[in-house]
Design a protein around this motif. Structure first.
Motif, PDB file in Angstrom:
ATOM      1  N   TYR A 181      -3.365  -9.038  -1.307  1.00 29.77           N
ATOM      2  CA  TYR A 181      -4.099  -7.796  -1.537  1.00 29.77           C
ATOM      3  C   TYR A 181      -5.588  -8.014  -1.830  1.00 29.77           C
ATOM      4  O   TYR A 181      -6.299  -7.050  -2.132  1.00 29.77           O
TER       5      TYR A 181
ATOM      6  N   LEU B  13      -4.191 -11.133   6.830  1.00 27.56           N
ATOM      7  CA  LEU B  13      -3.858 -10.598   5.513  1.00 27.56           C
ATOM      8  C   LEU B  13      -2.785 -11.476   4.885  1.00 27.56           C
ATOM      9  O   LEU B  13      -1.666 -11.572   5.405  1.00 27.56           O
TER      10      LEU B  13
ATOM     11  N   ILE C  36       1.775  -6.231   5.457  1.00 27.72           N
ATOM     12  CA  ILE C  36       1.773  -5.973   4.016  1.00 27.72           C
ATOM     13  C   ILE C  36       3.196  -5.788   3.498  1.00 27.72           C
ATOM     14  O   ILE C  36       3.568  -6.302   2.440  1.00 27.72           O
TER      15      ILE C  36
END
Length: 437
Positions: free
Chosen positions: A306, A303, A337
């Motif tokens: 987004y 990740l 995140i």
């Protein structure tokens, strides 16, 4: 047998079984085998009578409503009798309760996280609520020593396999487990199961409309609905306590309730998100067909922003599903995140489409999934979690493991909860797979 005679027989059975429980004839204040058999037969007959009473009450209510009166001239807040518990209908003054009517005419409530099962119980003190879960378990282990403990045990149902916890204590544990559960925080709904199986409709596809000329044939579309069922499956939580702590700790009631509820909450999260559907497990979201899927690559991917969540939102919107009540992922992904930064080193803000969507973390989403060559991948889920139904039997059972840990001066308990998971509209949810650290 009319309704009056049936209730008289129920009162006789309750009195007889309570008298037996109050005067155990076995060693150490326990029931003899003969007494247990008599009590179990009494409870079995009570179950049958309760089922018949429900039918007779409904018939009486329908007759009364036809004459413009409620059953027994009784006024309730909403005029609805809900089927929450196996042996009785319930009323509640709570607002905003959604109810689904079964083919037999009974109304089963569908509860959000804020709505409590305990609200469907009579607003009165019971012996079980007075002694609490800790007191009930002490009485179950050592036998009742006081009249209050005897009455508390009589409110449950004792058998060789364990004891059914009194309704109010069971409701408190279940409600606390729901509060601690991540899926319910995301928006999953609770369906109390008064029976071991409930049948519901499942959305297979949206109907396809078409314009037509006068007298022209209406175009056919795919089937819209199918059926699904909630079938109660057993979830067990085992814990061990020293005998001294069980006897002496003043906060043992809250501690036991908290431990049992947290265990059930974690077990439900495991099942809701990754239940296999085999070996008596519910079928979880990861293995439910029909969810939208965003893949992080053949061998997984990290990740870095987004984008995967925006891709999942696009997949949902492309299926005419706009609601996103939450994003649920593993704490490892949540940390990633939270640590994202922009070009100036400031925390990376979510895009407008996701800025009001809560991000929730649970260990019910594992970090040992295989994605190509990666064996440490995980997943994330997002969408309309009100499409996740968690059926829960409102009966809670406790088994005492008296001998297993005796040499350590400890006693074991096993709490049993029965539940299942169903997703009536899988297309309303998306999963992002192959997330690597």
């Amino acid at each position: 047998m009319n309704l009056h005679q049936l209730r008289q027989r129920k009162a006789e059975l309750r009195s007889a079984t309570s008298a037996i429980i109050a005067a155990p004839g076995g060693a150490d204040g326990l029931l003899t085998d003969e007494q247990r058999t008599t009590v179990n037969e009494g409870f079995a007959e009570l179950d049958r009578l309760q089922a018949n009473e429900t039918i007779l009450e409904r018939q009486a209510r329908e007759d009364s409503e036809a004459r413009g009166r409620t059953l027994n001239d009784r006024e309730t807040e909403d005029g609805i009798e809900y089927r929450v518990f196996a042996h009785a209908t319930s009323h509640t003054s709570a607002e905003g309760i959604e109810g689904w009517r079964t083919p037999t005419g009974e109304v089963v409530p569908v509860l959000t996280r804020e709505q409590r099962i305990a609200d469907f119980l009579p607003n009165e003190r019971t012996a079980g609520s007075e002694i609490g879960l800790g007191g009930f378990m002490r009485a179950l282990l050592n036998g009742p020593k006081t009249d209050l403990e005897r009455r508390a045990l009589a409110e449950g149902s004792i058998s060789t396999g364990g004891a059914m916890v009194p309704a109010r204590l069971a409701a408190e544990v279940i409600d606390f487990a729901r509060i601690k559960n991540t899926a319910f925080a995301a928006g999953a709904l609770t369906v109390p199961m008064p029976a071991p199986q409930l049948l519901y409709a499942k959305s297979l596809s949206d109907p396809v409309p078409s314009w037509r000329a006068e007298n022209a044939l209406i175009a056919e579309s795919e089937p819209v609905f199918g059926s699904m069922s909630l079938t109660a499956k057993s979830l067990a939580v085992r814990f061990v306590i020293s005998r001294e702590l069980l006897e002496d700790a003043p906060n043992m009631d809250a501690g036991l309730r908290n431990a049992m509820a947290r265990g059930f909450a974690r077990g439900l999260d495991d099942a809701i998100f990754f239940g296999s559907g085999a070996n008596n497990q519910p079928l979880g979201l990861a293995n439910t067909p029909g969810l939208q899927v965003v893949n992080m690559g053949a061998n997984g991917g990290q990740l870095t922003g987004y984008s995967p969540f925006l891709d999942a939102a696009l997949a949902l919107q492309s299926a005419n599903e706009d609601a996103i009540t939450a994003i649920v992922l593993n704490p490892r992904s949540n940390r990633v995140i939270a640590g994202l930064v922009d070009s100036t080193g400031q925390p990376l803000q979510p895009p407008p489409l996701l800025k009001d969507v809560p991000i929730l973390a649970t260990n019910g989403v594992p970090v040992n999934q295989t994605q190509g060559t990666a064996t440490n991948a995980t997943s994330a889920f997002m969408g309309d979690f009100s499409q996740v139904l968690v059926g829960i039997r409102t009966e809670l059972q406790i088994t005492v493991l008296n001998e297993r840990f005796a040499e350590y001066g400890q006693v074991g308990f096993v709490g049993w909860l029965r539940a299942d998971v169903a997703v009536p509209r899988p297309a309303a949810l998306a999963k992002i797979v192959g997330i690597k650290p």
